[in-house]
Scaffold this motif. Structure first.
Motif, PDB file in Angstrom:
ATOM      1  N   THR A  74       3.494  95.203  56.225  1.00 23.66           N
ATOM      2  CA  THR A  74       3.412  96.616  55.839  1.00 23.66           C
ATOM      3  C   THR A  74       2.898  96.750  54.412  1.00 23.66           C
ATOM      4  OG1 THR A  74       5.239  97.222  57.317  1.00 23.66           O
ATOM      5  CG2 THR A  74       4.740  98.734  55.498  1.00 23.66           C
ATOM      6  N   ALA A  75       3.462  95.952  53.497  1.00 18.47           N
ATOM      7  CA  ALA A  75       3.039  96.000  52.099  1.00 18.47           C
ATOM      8  C   ALA A  75       1.566  95.609  51.957  1.00 18.47           C
ATOM      9  CB  ALA A  75       3.922  95.074  51.264  1.00 18.47           C
ATOM     10  N   ALA A  76       1.148  94.580  52.683  1.00 21.93           N
ATOM     11  CA  ALA A  76      -0.239  94.131  52.596  1.00 21.93           C
ATOM     12  C   ALA A  76      -1.201  95.196  53.118  1.00 21.93           C
ATOM     13  CB  ALA A  76      -0.414  92.826  53.385  1.00 21.93           C
ATOM     14  N   LEU A  77      -0.861  95.811  54.242  1.00 21.70           N
ATOM     15  CA  LEU A  77      -1.728  96.852  54.799  1.00 21.70           C
ATOM     16  C   LEU A  77      -1.802  98.072  53.887  1.00 21.70           C
ATOM     17  CD1 LEU A  77      -0.696  96.656  58.566  1.00 21.70           C
ATOM     18  CD2 LEU A  77      -2.891  95.972  57.562  1.00 21.70           C
ATOM     19  N   ALA A  78      -0.669  98.395  53.247  1.00 28.34           N
ATOM     20  CA  ALA A  78      -0.651  99.552  52.348  1.00 28.34           C
ATOM     21  C   ALA A  78      -1.539  99.323  51.129  1.00 28.34           C
ATOM     22  CB  ALA A  78       0.782  99.849  51.908  1.00 28.34           C
ATOM     23  N   LEU A  79      -1.593  98.076  50.636  1.00 29.73           N
ATOM     24  CA  LEU A  79      -2.342  97.792  49.412  1.00 29.73           C
ATOM     25  C   LEU A  79      -3.777  97.345  49.661  1.00 29.73           C
ATOM     26  CD1 LEU A  79       0.296  95.910  47.204  1.00 29.73           C
ATOM     27  CD2 LEU A  79      -0.445  98.286  47.050  1.00 29.73           C
ATOM     28  N   PHE A  80      -4.078  96.859  50.855  1.00 26.49           N
ATOM     29  CA  PHE A  80      -5.396  96.253  51.110  1.00 26.49           C
ATOM     30  C   PHE A  80      -6.575  97.127  50.693  1.00 26.49           C
ATOM     31  CE2 PHE A  80      -9.028  95.686  54.011  1.00 26.49           C
ATOM     32  CZ  PHE A  80      -9.434  94.438  53.592  1.00 26.49           C
ATOM     33  N   PRO A  81      -6.635  98.422  51.043  1.00 30.29           N
ATOM     34  CA  PRO A  81      -7.833  99.202  50.702  1.00 30.29           C
ATOM     35  C   PRO A  81      -7.894  99.647  49.238  1.00 30.29           C
ATOM     36  CG  PRO A  81      -6.269 100.580  51.883  1.00 30.29           C
ATOM     37  CD  PRO A  81      -5.687  99.200  51.859  1.00 30.29           C
ATOM     38  N   LEU A  82      -6.794  99.569  48.507  1.00 29.65           N
ATOM     39  CA  LEU A  82      -6.754 100.174  47.179  1.00 29.65           C
ATOM     40  C   LEU A  82      -7.711  99.531  46.176  1.00 29.65           C
ATOM     41  CD1 LEU A  82      -2.961 101.037  46.737  1.00 29.65           C
ATOM     42  CD2 LEU A  82      -4.823 102.397  47.729  1.00 29.65           C
ATOM     43  N   PRO A  83      -7.847  98.188  46.119  1.00 28.05           N
ATOM     44  CA  PRO A  83      -8.843  97.632  45.183  1.00 28.05           C
ATOM     45  C   PRO A  83     -10.253  98.154  45.434  1.00 28.05           C
ATOM     46  CG  PRO A  83      -7.351  95.918  45.913  1.00 28.05           C
ATOM     47  CD  PRO A  83      -7.066  97.119  46.762  1.00 28.05           C
ATOM     48  N   PHE A  84     -10.617  98.386  46.709  1.00 27.70           N
ATOM     49  CA  PHE A  84     -11.937  98.934  47.010  1.00 27.70           C
ATOM     50  C   PHE A  84     -12.056 100.371  46.507  1.00 27.70           C
ATOM     51  CE2 PHE A  84     -11.340  95.739  50.436  1.00 27.70           C
ATOM     52  CZ  PHE A  84     -12.424  94.934  50.141  1.00 27.70           C
ATOM     53  N   LEU A  85     -10.998 101.151  46.670  1.00 28.72           N
ATOM     54  CA  LEU A  85     -11.023 102.545  46.226  1.00 28.72           C
ATOM     55  C   LEU A  85     -11.194 102.653  44.718  1.00 28.72           C
ATOM     56  CD1 LEU A  85      -8.206 104.095  48.475  1.00 28.72           C
ATOM     57  CD2 LEU A  85     -10.688 104.206  48.790  1.00 28.72           C
ATOM     58  N   TRP A  86     -10.703 101.633  43.988  1.00 30.13           N
ATOM     59  CA  TRP A  86     -10.854 101.628  42.530  1.00 30.13           C
ATOM     60  C   TRP A  86     -12.120 100.883  42.092  1.00 30.13           C
ATOM     61  CZ3 TRP A  86      -6.394 103.663  43.954  1.00 30.13           C
ATOM     62  CH2 TRP A  86      -5.745 104.524  43.057  1.00 30.13           C
ATOM     63  N   GLY A  87     -12.992 100.574  43.068  1.00 31.59           N
ATOM     64  CA  GLY A  87     -14.292 100.015  42.753  1.00 31.59           C
ATOM     65  C   GLY A  87     -14.315  98.563  42.349  1.00 31.59           C
ATOM     66  N   GLN A  88     -13.250  97.822  42.687  1.00 35.28           N
ATOM     67  CA  GLN A  88     -13.172  96.431  42.254  1.00 35.28           C
ATOM     68  C   GLN A  88     -13.346  95.451  43.412  1.00 35.28           C
ATOM     69  OE1 GLN A  88     -12.641  95.771  38.883  1.00 35.28           O
ATOM     70  NE2 GLN A  88     -13.106  93.626  39.304  1.00 35.28           N
ATOM     71  N   GLY A  89     -12.632  95.659  44.498  1.00 29.15           N
ATOM     72  CA  GLY A  89     -12.700  94.743  45.622  1.00 29.15           C
ATOM     73  C   GLY A  89     -11.972  93.442  45.343  1.00 29.15           C
ATOM     74  N   TYR A  90     -12.343  92.398  46.096  1.00 30.91           N
ATOM     75  CA  TYR A  90     -11.644  91.120  46.013  1.00 30.91           C
ATOM     76  C   TYR A  90     -12.539  89.967  45.547  1.00 30.91           C
ATOM     77  CZ  TYR A  90      -7.862  93.358  48.602  1.00 30.91           C
ATOM     78  OH  TYR A  90      -6.836  94.195  48.985  1.00 30.91           O
ATOM     79  N   GLY A  91     -13.802  90.220  45.289  1.00 28.04           N
ATOM     80  CA  GLY A  91     -14.717  89.146  44.930  1.00 28.04           C
ATOM     81  C   GLY A  91     -15.076  89.124  43.451  1.00 28.04           C
ATOM     82  N   GLY A  92     -15.674  88.012  43.042  1.00 27.86           N
ATOM     83  CA  GLY A  92     -16.226  87.933  41.703  1.00 27.86           C
ATOM     84  C   GLY A  92     -15.313  87.424  40.619  1.00 27.86           C
ATOM     85  N   TYR A  93     -14.123  86.928  40.966  1.00 30.03           N
ATOM     86  CA  TYR A  93     -13.196  86.428  39.954  1.00 30.03           C
ATOM     87  C   TYR A  93     -13.327  84.913  39.798  1.00 30.03           C
ATOM     88  CZ  TYR A  93     -10.902  90.985  40.322  1.00 30.03           C
ATOM     89  OH  TYR A  93     -10.635  92.327  40.311  1.00 30.03           O
ATOM     90  N   PRO A  94     -12.950  84.367  38.647  1.00 29.43           N
ATOM     91  CA  PRO A  94     -12.945  82.910  38.478  1.00 29.43           C
ATOM     92  C   PRO A  94     -11.958  82.254  39.443  1.00 29.43           C
ATOM     93  CG  PRO A  94     -12.792  84.028  36.350  1.00 29.43           C
ATOM     94  CD  PRO A  94     -12.613  85.077  37.406  1.00 29.43           C
ATOM     95  N   TRP A  95     -12.220  80.973  39.743  1.00 33.31           N
ATOM     96  CA  TRP A  95     -11.393  80.274  40.727  1.00 33.31           C
ATOM     97  C   TRP A  95      -9.935  80.220  40.298  1.00 33.31           C
ATOM     98  CZ3 TRP A  95      -8.513  76.062  39.359  1.00 33.31           C
ATOM     99  CH2 TRP A  95      -8.846  75.429  38.163  1.00 33.31           C
TER     100      TRP A  95
END
Length: 307
Positions: free
Chosen positions: A199-220
């Motif tokens: 439930t927590a994961a589904l609630a938070l999953f879209p939020l990084p995209f909504l703030w224009g960041q997403g999940y890619g592009g970070y250092p390892w």
């Protein structure tokens, strides 16, 4: 009726849980330090969502147990409510580490014995006695002594960080109370964590995209920190507490969690050279004293005899 585990097993698992959650602030601070762009709300959402997504995937095989549980529908609702509280808790707490020190943030986020005691007495039937309240008072008072010690505090906005950590403490208190209510109504630990984490994961999953960041592009190393948050701090640490709350009063459990800031502060001292002051050390001893007083005065309650 499930037999109560021996005391040594309860204490051992609690120790593992406390150590595991103590590493969370270190993983977050390492991720912040290694982010290539200045961290903000979007980064907090990424860390919180990534942590919970990996945790949910890790416990995914437990979904097959949900249908087998002899529980009523309300237990599922309690588990979902716990997951929503957990999601909001992580966003606020991770954000707090961007504005204040590891010690202040972890001390305030573990003030949940106060909130569990208050909310538990109001709506969950928990009735701490006077000696327990004395222990809570000493522990919470000692926690605030650490929070107001601004000597050498890292962070750009300590007051904002303190507020976010306190709100996170309130939300994790509701998470523990909702988790216990779900298990009292027949939901197994494995079913609880898979529902709450998913439930927590589904609630938070879209939020990084909504703030224009997403999940890619970070250092390892940032992704490594997220994995550490998920596996060590969440799956091992929080799951240990979910198991223990079946056999202990939520108030007693959260008092034990008050030891977490000591572990996090020591790790912060070692890794980031955030050296605790004499006031912080003195207050840390006060936390231990409060835990000892309340722990010896509060009868252990299990979900088998709590209704």
């Amino acid at each position: 009726m499930i037999k109560r585990p021996p005391q040594w097993k309860l204490l051992s698992i609690l120790c593992v849980g406390v150590f595991s959650v103590s590493t969370a602030a270190i993983f977050v601070r390492l991720a912040i330090a290694n982010a290539e762009t200045p961290p903000g709300l979007a980064f907090s959402l990424f860390l919180a969502a990534g942590r919970l997504l990996i945790s949910a995937l890790f416990v995914l095989p437990a979904w097959r147990n949900v249908a087998r549980d002899a529980c009523d529908r309300k237990s599922i609702y309690w588990a979902i409510a716990a997951g929503l509280c957990l999601a909001a808790h992580f966003v606020l707490w991770i954000a707090s580490l961007m504005f204040t020190s590891i010690t202040v943030s972890t001390v305030l986020v573990t003030t949940n014995p106060l909130w569990v005691g208050l909310f538990g007495a109001l709506g969950w039937g928990e009735r701490p006695n006077r000696l327990t309240w004395l222990g809570i008072g000493i522990a919470i008072g000692s926690s605030f002594l650490i929070a107001i010690d601004n000597t050498g505090v890292a962070g750009s906005q300590p007051l904002l960080g303190s507020l976010l950590a306190t709100l996170a403490a309130i939300l994790v208190s509701f998470y523990l109370l909702c988790s216990r209510s779900a298990q009292i109504r027949g939901l197994s630990l494995s079913s609880l964590i898979v529902i709450a984490y998913s439930t927590a994961a589904l609630a938070l999953f879209p939020l990084p995209f909504l703030w224009g960041q997403g999940y890619g592009g970070y250092p390892w190393i940032v992704y490594g920190c997220v994995a550490g948050l998920a596996i060590i701090s969440q799956v091992i640490g929080h799951t240990s507490f979910n198991w223990a709350v079946c056999w202990l009063s939520p108030t007693l459990l959260t008092l034990t969690i008050l030891i977490e800031p000591l572990g996090a502060s020591l790790l912060g001292w070692w890794i980031f050279a955030e050296i605790p002051t004499a006031q912080t050390v003195f207050a840390g001893l006060g936390i231990l004293l409060g835990v000892a007083i309340a722990g010896t005065s509060l009868p252990a309650q299990s979900m088998q005899n709590s209704e």
